[in-house]
Scaffold this motif. Structure first.
Motif, PDB file in Angstrom:
ATOM      1  N   ALA A 203     -17.191  24.193   4.135  1.00 21.46           N
ATOM      2  CA  ALA A 203     -18.293  24.669   5.151  1.00 21.46           C
ATOM      3  C   ALA A 203     -18.202  23.354   6.117  1.00 21.46           C
ATOM      4  O   ALA A 203     -18.378  23.672   7.370  1.00 21.46           O
ATOM      5  CB  ALA A 203     -19.489  24.950   4.491  1.00 21.46           C
ATOM      6  N   ASP A 204     -18.404  22.505   5.525  1.00 20.70           N
ATOM      7  CA  ASP A 204     -18.813  21.075   6.488  1.00 20.70           C
ATOM      8  C   ASP A 204     -17.505  20.879   7.551  1.00 20.70           C
ATOM      9  O   ASP A 204     -17.905  20.435   8.570  1.00 20.70           O
ATOM     10  CB  ASP A 204     -19.088  19.767   5.614  1.00 20.70           C
ATOM     11  N   LEU A 205     -16.460  20.888   7.103  1.00 20.63           N
ATOM     12  CA  LEU A 205     -15.188  20.650   7.898  1.00 20.63           C
ATOM     13  C   LEU A 205     -15.374  21.830   9.100  1.00 20.63           C
ATOM     14  O   LEU A 205     -14.892  21.632  10.154  1.00 20.63           O
ATOM     15  CB  LEU A 205     -14.080  20.825   7.290  1.00 20.63           C
ATOM     16  N   ALA A 206     -15.673  23.116   8.573  1.00 19.41           N
ATOM     17  CA  ALA A 206     -15.785  24.174   9.623  1.00 19.41           C
ATOM     18  C   ALA A 206     -16.505  23.725  10.750  1.00 19.41           C
ATOM     19  O   ALA A 206     -16.628  24.099  11.989  1.00 19.41           O
ATOM     20  CB  ALA A 206     -15.946  25.668   9.001  1.00 19.41           C
TER      21      ALA A 206
ATOM     22  N   GLY B 240     -14.182  28.794  11.103  1.00 21.43           N
ATOM     23  CA  GLY B 240     -13.341  29.600  10.730  1.00 21.43           C
ATOM     24  C   GLY B 240     -12.843  29.119   9.293  1.00 21.43           C
ATOM     25  O   GLY B 240     -12.385  27.967   9.098  1.00 21.43           O
ATOM     26  N   VAL B 241     -12.981  29.876   8.350  1.00 21.92           N
ATOM     27  CA  VAL B 241     -12.233  29.572   6.999  1.00 21.92           C
ATOM     28  C   VAL B 241     -11.480  30.790   6.345  1.00 21.92           C
ATOM     29  O   VAL B 241     -11.652  31.848   6.807  1.00 21.92           O
ATOM     30  CB  VAL B 241     -13.507  29.288   5.849  1.00 21.92           C
ATOM     31  N   PRO B 242     -10.428  30.513   5.412  1.00 21.36           N
ATOM     32  CA  PRO B 242     -10.212  29.011   4.999  1.00 21.36           C
ATOM     33  C   PRO B 242      -9.225  28.361   5.983  1.00 21.36           C
ATOM     34  O   PRO B 242      -9.003  28.771   7.075  1.00 21.36           O
ATOM     35  CB  PRO B 242      -9.380  29.594   3.651  1.00 21.36           C
ATOM     36  N   PHE B 243      -8.578  27.362   5.618  1.00 19.55           N
ATOM     37  CA  PHE B 243      -7.856  26.426   6.383  1.00 19.55           C
ATOM     38  C   PHE B 243      -6.275  26.692   5.917  1.00 19.55           C
ATOM     39  O   PHE B 243      -5.558  25.697   6.304  1.00 19.55           O
ATOM     40  CB  PHE B 243      -8.190  25.013   6.356  1.00 19.55           C
ATOM     41  N   CYS B 244      -5.792  27.604   5.444  1.00 20.98           N
ATOM     42  CA  CYS B 244      -4.467  27.928   4.931  1.00 20.98           C
ATOM     43  C   CYS B 244      -4.232  29.551   4.977  1.00 20.98           C
ATOM     44  O   CYS B 244      -5.150  30.426   5.148  1.00 20.98           O
ATOM     45  CB  CYS B 244      -4.167  27.103   3.940  1.00 20.98           C
ATOM     46  N   MET B 245      -2.994  29.802   4.599  1.00 19.29           N
ATOM     47  CA  MET B 245      -2.630  31.280   4.355  1.00 19.29           C
ATOM     48  C   MET B 245      -2.070  31.393   2.937  1.00 19.29           C
ATOM     49  O   MET B 245      -1.211  32.333   2.689  1.00 19.29           O
ATOM     50  CB  MET B 245      -1.198  31.596   5.262  1.00 19.29           C
TER      51      MET B 245
END
Length: 338
Positions: free
Chosen positions: A55-58, A71-76
């Motif tokens: 959350a903090d990175l977003a 936007g989350v997550p940071f991958c697929m």
């Protein structure tokens, strides 16, 4: 002055806003770079498994003037991992990727573990959305799903999967029904946690790979089934498809999302010509964002705006080494500050 959430809602609804929105949804289109991680001393891969850090990175993406959303997550890889695939979570430079498949054929899909949104990284994502929902307002929260074809080809060998779409067509559809059900469960959990928008990225489900017939039969069919099951979204939905669109403009227009997003290989002017009534998103070159300079980024951003993009965004996921000034140049240009 419209809030970012109000502006995006107007655009999704096909109404005129004061200017284009500027977002980077997450998922395949991850917006976290090395510079951003350094800014808050939170790093990947730690944030892939920690909701607070996620959350903090977003939040940092918005606070540092990069984009007008979280936007989350940071991958697929969340969905594939939850269904049993082995995943390497990468580093602060390289994104997560699947390292081990679960099944050998579409007929083996019953061996897959159904996605349980109450545990694992699926829960990390929904917990991060809840944190963002509780601690912020007026900024759209974008939840992300890997598209049906891309998920299906992440838990088994892609080449075999593509061959079996034809050779074992009936079983392939049964497999895709199962995969889509898992994505529906994860998408609904994100909406219930507070996601305003759901973005679906299906880079393996391109018209170039599948051809028009199978693109419509598998990509369009199951993306639409997924979209139709996510009716509670507050603002709208985004679908991103990679590759050339020229063979499948007719078919992509059948996708029932609020907005369509394309890679930089698709000329925005061409997309607007073929899709005059659709909300279009994109498509600033991520190569330029990583290896160019702010002046070049502004030229590309203005071109996207001039050629019909309603929502300005990177064309794909940002390279982790993309300089912060380059990324900030997109929003500054959209705001008319440069």
């Amino acid at each position: 002055m419209l809030t970012p959430k109000e502006r995006l809602k107007l655009i999704f609804d096909g109404q005129k806003a004061d200017r284009p929105a500027c977002i980077c949804p997450g998922g395949m289109m991850n917006m976290v770079t090395s510079d951003l991680m350094d800014a808050v001393n939170i790093y990947l891969p730690d944030a892939h498994r920690d909701a607070r850090k996620m959350a903090d990175l977003a939040k940092t993406v918005y606070e540092k003037g990069c984009f007008e959303n979280y936007g989350v997550p940071f991958c697929m890889t969340v969905e594939a991992e939850e269904m049993g695939a082995s995943v390497d979570l990468g580093t602060n430079i390289y994104e997560p990727h699947v390292t081990g498949y679960v099944i050998d054929s579409v007929t083996d899909y019953r061996k897959l573990t159904p996605v349980d949104v109450t545990k694992g990284r699926a829960k990390v994502v929904t917990d991060a959305i809840r944190i963002l929902k509780a601690e912020t307002k007026d900024i759209p929260i974008v939840g992300n799903l890997t598209g049906p074809v891309s998920t299906a080809s992440s838990v088994m060998e892609p080449v075999i999967f593509y061959k079996e779409l034809r050779k074992r067509n009936k079983e392939a559809h049964e497999y895709m029904e199962f995969i889509t059900d898992q994505l529906i469960a994860f998408g609904r959990a994100q909406i219930e946690a507070g996601a305003d928008v759901i973005a679906i990225s299906d880079p393996s489900g391109t018209g170039e790979i599948l051809g028009p017939k199978y693109f419509e039969e598998f990509a369009v069919t199951y993306i639409n089934r997924l979209l139709d099951s996510l009716q509670k979204e507050k603002l709208g939905t985004i679908v991103h498809i990679c590759g050339q669109m020229s063979p499948v403009y007719k078919e992509i227009n059948e996708v029932r999302s609020s907005a369509l997003s394309f890679d930089s290989i698709v000329p925005m002017k061409e997309a607007r010509k073929h899709l005059p009534d659709r909300v279009l998103m994109g498509n600033v070159s991520t190569y330029a964002l990583e290896f160019g300079d702010p002046a070049r980024v502004k030229i590309l951003t203005k071109s996207c705006m001039r050629n019909g993009s309603d929502i300005i965004a990177p064309a794909c996921g940002l390279g982790m080494k993309s300089p912060l000034p380059n990324i900030q140049a997109i929003l500054a240009c959209v705001k008319g500050e440069a």
